[in-house]
Each structure stands twice: as structure tokens, then as C-alpha cells.
Design a protein around this motif. Structure first.
Motif, PDB file in Angstrom:
ATOM      1  N   GLN A 133      -6.804  16.731   5.563  1.00  0.00           N
ATOM      2  CA  GLN A 133      -6.659  16.207   7.490  1.00  0.00           C
ATOM      3  C   GLN A 133      -5.676  17.277   7.802  1.00  0.00           C
ATOM      4  O   GLN A 133      -4.973  17.172   6.859  1.00  0.00           O
ATOM      5  N   LYS A 134      -6.041  17.096   9.435  1.00  0.00           N
ATOM      6  CA  LYS A 134      -5.060  18.007   9.432  1.00  0.00           C
ATOM      7  C   LYS A 134      -3.667  17.186   9.916  1.00  0.00           C
ATOM      8  O   LYS A 134      -4.117  16.053   9.881  1.00  0.00           O
ATOM      9  N   LEU A 135      -2.655  17.879   9.525  1.00  0.00           N
ATOM     10  CA  LEU A 135      -1.076  17.133   9.317  1.00  0.00           C
ATOM     11  C   LEU A 135      -1.119  17.079  11.779  1.00  0.00           C
ATOM     12  O   LEU A 135      -1.026  17.898  11.916  1.00  0.00           O
ATOM     13  N   ALA A 136      -0.095  16.038  12.159  1.00  0.00           N
ATOM     14  CA  ALA A 136       0.509  16.119  13.140  1.00  0.00           C
ATOM     15  C   ALA A 136       1.307  16.935  13.513  1.00  0.00           C
ATOM     16  O   ALA A 136       1.308  17.330  14.037  1.00  0.00           O
ATOM     17  N   TYR A 137       1.850  17.647  12.815  1.00  0.00           N
ATOM     18  CA  TYR A 137       3.262  18.153  12.362  1.00  0.00           C
ATOM     19  C   TYR A 137       2.789  19.327  11.234  1.00  0.00           C
ATOM     20  O   TYR A 137       2.499  18.998  10.048  1.00  0.00           O
ATOM     21  N   GLU A 138       3.850  20.589  11.352  1.00  0.00           N
ATOM     22  CA  GLU A 138       3.690  21.852   9.841  1.00  0.00           C
ATOM     23  C   GLU A 138       4.878  20.817   9.162  1.00  0.00           C
ATOM     24  O   GLU A 138       6.093  20.693   9.576  1.00  0.00           O
ATOM     25  N   ILE A 139       4.412  20.562   7.918  1.00  0.00           N
ATOM     26  CA  ILE A 139       5.648  20.385   6.766  1.00  0.00           C
ATOM     27  C   ILE A 139       5.551  21.172   5.555  1.00  0.00           C
ATOM     28  O   ILE A 139       4.429  21.693   5.296  1.00  0.00           O
ATOM     29  N   GLN A 140       7.139  21.794   5.442  1.00  0.00           N
ATOM     30  CA  GLN A 140       6.529  22.629   4.887  1.00  0.00           C
ATOM     31  C   GLN A 140       5.885  24.532   4.680  1.00  0.00           C
ATOM     32  O   GLN A 140       4.847  24.423   4.170  1.00  0.00           O
ATOM     33  N   LYS A 141       5.703  24.683   6.366  1.00  0.00           N
ATOM     34  CA  LYS A 141       4.599  26.047   6.426  1.00  0.00           C
ATOM     35  C   LYS A 141       3.305  24.985   6.281  1.00  0.00           C
ATOM     36  O   LYS A 141       2.108  25.730   5.828  1.00  0.00           O
ATOM     37  N   MET A 142       2.988  23.780   6.278  1.00  0.00           N
ATOM     38  CA  MET A 142       1.943  23.830   5.731  1.00  0.00           C
ATOM     39  C   MET A 142       0.773  22.673   7.470  1.00  0.00           C
ATOM     40  O   MET A 142       1.669  22.006   7.632  1.00  0.00           O
ATOM     41  N   VAL A 170       3.844  16.028  -3.572  1.00  0.00           N
ATOM     42  CA  VAL A 170       3.783  15.267  -2.011  1.00  0.00           C
ATOM     43  C   VAL A 170       4.496  14.956  -1.009  1.00  0.00           C
ATOM     44  O   VAL A 170       5.881  15.884  -1.116  1.00  0.00           O
ATOM     45  N   LEU A 171       3.868  16.184   0.222  1.00  0.00           N
ATOM     46  CA  LEU A 171       4.899  16.615   1.238  1.00  0.00           C
ATOM     47  C   LEU A 171       5.077  14.902   1.784  1.00  0.00           C
ATOM     48  O   LEU A 171       6.316  15.093   2.160  1.00  0.00           O
ATOM     49  N   ARG A 172       4.517  14.106   2.206  1.00  0.00           N
ATOM     50  CA  ARG A 172       5.456  13.110   3.057  1.00  0.00           C
ATOM     51  C   ARG A 172       4.206  11.614   1.710  1.00  0.00           C
ATOM     52  O   ARG A 172       3.541  11.265   1.381  1.00  0.00           O
ATOM     53  N   PHE A 173       4.919  10.569   1.683  1.00  0.00           N
ATOM     54  CA  PHE A 173       4.859   8.801   1.350  1.00  0.00           C
ATOM     55  C   PHE A 173       5.216   8.133   1.903  1.00  0.00           C
ATOM     56  O   PHE A 173       6.341   8.151   2.629  1.00  0.00           O
ATOM     57  N   LEU A 174       4.471   7.389   2.139  1.00  0.00           N
ATOM     58  CA  LEU A 174       5.060   5.865   2.721  1.00  0.00           C
ATOM     59  C   LEU A 174       4.750   4.671   1.890  1.00  0.00           C
ATOM     60  O   LEU A 174       3.291   4.693   1.484  1.00  0.00           O
ATOM     61  N   VAL A 175       5.677   3.214   1.831  1.00  0.00           N
ATOM     62  CA  VAL A 175       5.156   2.173   1.189  1.00  0.00           C
ATOM     63  C   VAL A 175       5.373   1.110   1.929  1.00  0.00           C
ATOM     64  O   VAL A 175       6.269   0.708   2.751  1.00  0.00           O
ATOM     65  N   VAL A 176       4.292  -0.020   1.903  1.00  0.00           N
ATOM     66  CA  VAL A 176       4.142  -0.554   3.870  1.00  0.00           C
ATOM     67  C   VAL A 176       3.643  -2.336   2.916  1.00  0.00           C
ATOM     68  O   VAL A 176       2.635  -2.368   1.708  1.00  0.00           O
ATOM     69  N   ARG A 177       4.087  -3.364   3.048  1.00  0.00           N
ATOM     70  CA  ARG A 177       3.806  -4.598   2.878  1.00  0.00           C
ATOM     71  C   ARG A 177       2.324  -4.978   3.829  1.00  0.00           C
ATOM     72  O   ARG A 177       2.043  -4.784   4.298  1.00  0.00           O
ATOM     73  N   GLU A 184       1.182  -1.084  -0.053  1.00  0.00           N
ATOM     74  CA  GLU A 184      -0.291   0.040  -0.104  1.00  0.00           C
ATOM     75  C   GLU A 184       0.901   1.662  -0.532  1.00  0.00           C
ATOM     76  O   GLU A 184       1.265   1.376   0.422  1.00  0.00           O
ATOM     77  N   LEU A 185       0.528   1.998  -1.045  1.00  0.00           N
ATOM     78  CA  LEU A 185       1.080   3.056  -0.921  1.00  0.00           C
ATOM     79  C   LEU A 185       0.653   4.380  -0.434  1.00  0.00           C
ATOM     80  O   LEU A 185      -0.762   4.932  -0.818  1.00  0.00           O
ATOM     81  N   ALA A 186       1.183   5.275   1.088  1.00  0.00           N
ATOM     82  CA  ALA A 186      -0.255   6.149   1.725  1.00  0.00           C
ATOM     83  C   ALA A 186       0.585   7.347   0.855  1.00  0.00           C
ATOM     84  O   ALA A 186       1.651   7.717   0.982  1.00  0.00           O
ATOM     85  N   LEU A 187      -0.184   8.164   0.559  1.00  0.00           N
ATOM     86  CA  LEU A 187       0.623   9.908   0.306  1.00  0.00           C
ATOM     87  C   LEU A 187      -0.508  10.452   1.020  1.00  0.00           C
ATOM     88  O   LEU A 187      -1.347  10.602   1.109  1.00  0.00           O
ATOM     89  N   VAL A 188       0.476  12.001   1.877  1.00  0.00           N
ATOM     90  CA  VAL A 188       0.251  13.099   1.616  1.00  0.00           C
ATOM     91  C   VAL A 188       0.851  14.171   0.645  1.00  0.00           C
ATOM     92  O   VAL A 188       1.744  14.160   0.568  1.00  0.00           O
TER      93      VAL A 188
END
Length: 96
Positions: free
Chosen positions: A46-55, A85-92, A5-9
Motif C-alpha cells: 500500500q501507499k504510505l501516507a508520507y515518505e519514509i526512508q525515501k520510500m 521494518v519501516l514502522r510498527f505499533l503495538v496496540v491493546r 495487535e502488532l502492526a508492521l510496515v
């Protein structure tokens, strides 16, 4: 083939058309390495857990796919350089 699964923010400050283009580009990266895409889950803004690139907000997308074990590294390398893309994660997802 393994399940992943690819998670994208995605940047919340871009318009709907640009956001759709980002998701389509990520899907293209998956299919280019021989992956089979499942049903995409759009969690919306959704609201991010912490600010990323001033967002402090982002759009969340979860893209399930099946591919060979080498594919996630290739997909991550391509997604890493995507502009909105602010953040991403690929998980099995099929581990026992």
C-alpha cells in the motif's frame, strides 16, 4: 492475558522471501515472551501516507496475539531494531 495487535510496515523493495523472514522473526519475538499468535492479516502493498526512508510504499501486516502486560514493551524493543521494518505499533485490542 491481554489481547494485542502488532502492526508492521515492511520495506517494499525487498523480495518475498526476505519479507516473509521479517514477519517470521516478529512472530518469534512474540512467542519468545510467551505470547499466543492469532491469524496474521496481510494487507499487501500500500501507499504510505508520507515518505519514509525515501520510500512511498510498504507491505502492511497485522499480527494479533495474547500475552502478559509486560510483553509488548519487550516486543517493541526487539522490533525497533529490525532492519526492514519501516514502522510498527503495538496496540491493546481488548480494552473495554
Amino acid at each position: 492475558m491481554n489481547k494485542y495487535e502488532l502492526a508492521l510496515v515492511v520495506n517494499a523493495k525487498i523480495d518475498d522471501e526476505a519479507r516473509t523472514a521479517v514477519v517470521d522473526k516478529a512472530k518469534d519475538y512474540i512467542t519468545r515472551v510467551g505470547g499466543k499468535i492469532g491469524e496474521i492479516e496481510d494487507r499487501g502493498k500500500q501507499k504510505l501516507a508520507y515518505e519514509i526512508q525515501k520510500m512511498d510504499e510498504g507491505y502492511y501486516y497485522f499480527i494479533p496475539f495474547e500475552s502478559d502486560p509486560e510483553a509488548p514493551a519487550k516486543i517493541e524493543a526487539d522490533v525497533r531494531i529490525m532492519e526492514n521494518v519501516l514502522r510498527f505499533l503495538v496496540v491493546r485490542t481488548d480494552e473495554k
